[in-house]
Design an enzyme around this catalytic site. Structure first.
Site, mmCIF file in Angstrom:
data_model
loop_
_atom_site.group_PDB
_atom_site.id
_atom_site.type_symbol
_atom_site.label_atom_id
_atom_site.label_comp_id
_atom_site.label_asym_id
_atom_site.label_seq_id
_atom_site.Cartn_x
_atom_site.Cartn_y
_atom_site.Cartn_z
ATOM 1 N N CYS A 163 0.834 -1.188 0.000
ATOM 2 C CA CYS A 163 0.000 0.000 0.000
ATOM 3 C C CYS A 163 0.875 1.246 0.000
ATOM 4 C CB CYS A 163 -0.902 -0.015 1.228
ATOM 5 S SG CYS A 163 -2.146 1.286 1.212
ATOM 6 N N GLU A 179 -0.721 -1.469 5.747
ATOM 7 C CA GLU A 179 -1.702 -2.076 4.856
ATOM 8 C C GLU A 179 -3.083 -1.979 5.510
ATOM 9 O OE1 GLU A 179 -0.930 -2.872 1.957
ATOM 10 O OE2 GLU A 179 1.175 -3.507 1.924
#
Length: 227
Positions: free
Chosen positions: A2, A105
């Site tokens: 991410c 994440e």
């Protein structure tokens, strides 16, 4: 991986982890970076080797070639494609290391909002991430087109509980080899594909959902959450 991470230690902590004895050319500053919740296009500390010297600069996270200015800047390059992807052809030879403290994440656990997790090394050492980019060096002054991308890989179990992809993290010995201009592109590809840090090196835990707001930059954002 991410698009959110922390880079809060100072450049000399990262240099100590790399254990490169050569003189440091430091354009990144001596103070701790204190980036607890960084996202593109943040300026992150980036290492590359310039001759016999290690050089550190602050470089924008995200890159696109000049011929693709109508394309969004990418922040990651997939390990299984990057060496042969025309998009990255210009920067594939320009290897670098970005040392980070952790990344985040978000996982769908069935609630109204996704749950953020922090991933870091169990030994709390910096994570030495393989990167490529366009960045300043002796023959290239800082440029508005400068930028870099992390190389990301299938997490192959363990960290896959959090996310399918993770940065290609190298141990110090391999990070030094990756940075070395004498390392062939064939060997660099082998390192990138086969020799990155395994999932058992890492740990992960829930953090407060306040991390989702980029205006929040407090150090407490990296602490475990009991919610």
């Amino acid at each position: 991986m991410c698009g959110r991470l922390s880079q809060y230690r100072g450049i000399h902590d990262f240099v100590a982890t790399l254990s490169i004895p050569n003189t440091l050319i430091n354009y990144a500053g001596d103070q701790p970076f204190e980036l607890y919740n960084a996202a593109p296009p943040a300026q992150l500390a980036l290492f590359h080797q310039e001759g016999q010297f290690l050089r550190a600069d602050r470089v924008r996270w995200g890159w696109r070639p000049r011929w693709a200015m109508d394309h969004s800047a990418l922040i990651n390059a997939r390990v299984d494609r990057v060496a042969h992807d025309p998009f990255f052809r210009a920067i594939w030879p320009h290897r670098a290391i970005t040392a980070i403290d952790n990344w985040f994440e978000w996982i769908d656990e069935g609630g109204p909002k996704k749950q953020p997790y922090l991933i870091r090394r169990k030994d709390r050492a910096p994570i030495l991430c393989a990167a490529i980019g366009q960045y300043p060096h002796a023959e290239h002054e800082p440029d508005e087109h400068d930028g870099f991308v992390f190389i990301s890989a299938d997490s192959k179990g363990g960290v896959v509980d959090i996310h399918d992809w993770q940065p290609v993290a190298l141990n110090p010995e391999l990070a030094r080899e990756w940075l070395n201009p004498a390392t062939s592109e064939k060997r660099a590809e082998q390192i990138m594909l086969l020799q990155w840090e395994p999932p058992e090196v890492f740990e992960w835990f829930k953090v407060d959902r306040a991390i989702g707001n980029l205006r929040n930059q407090q150090s407490g954002l990296i602490n475990p959450s009991d919610r």
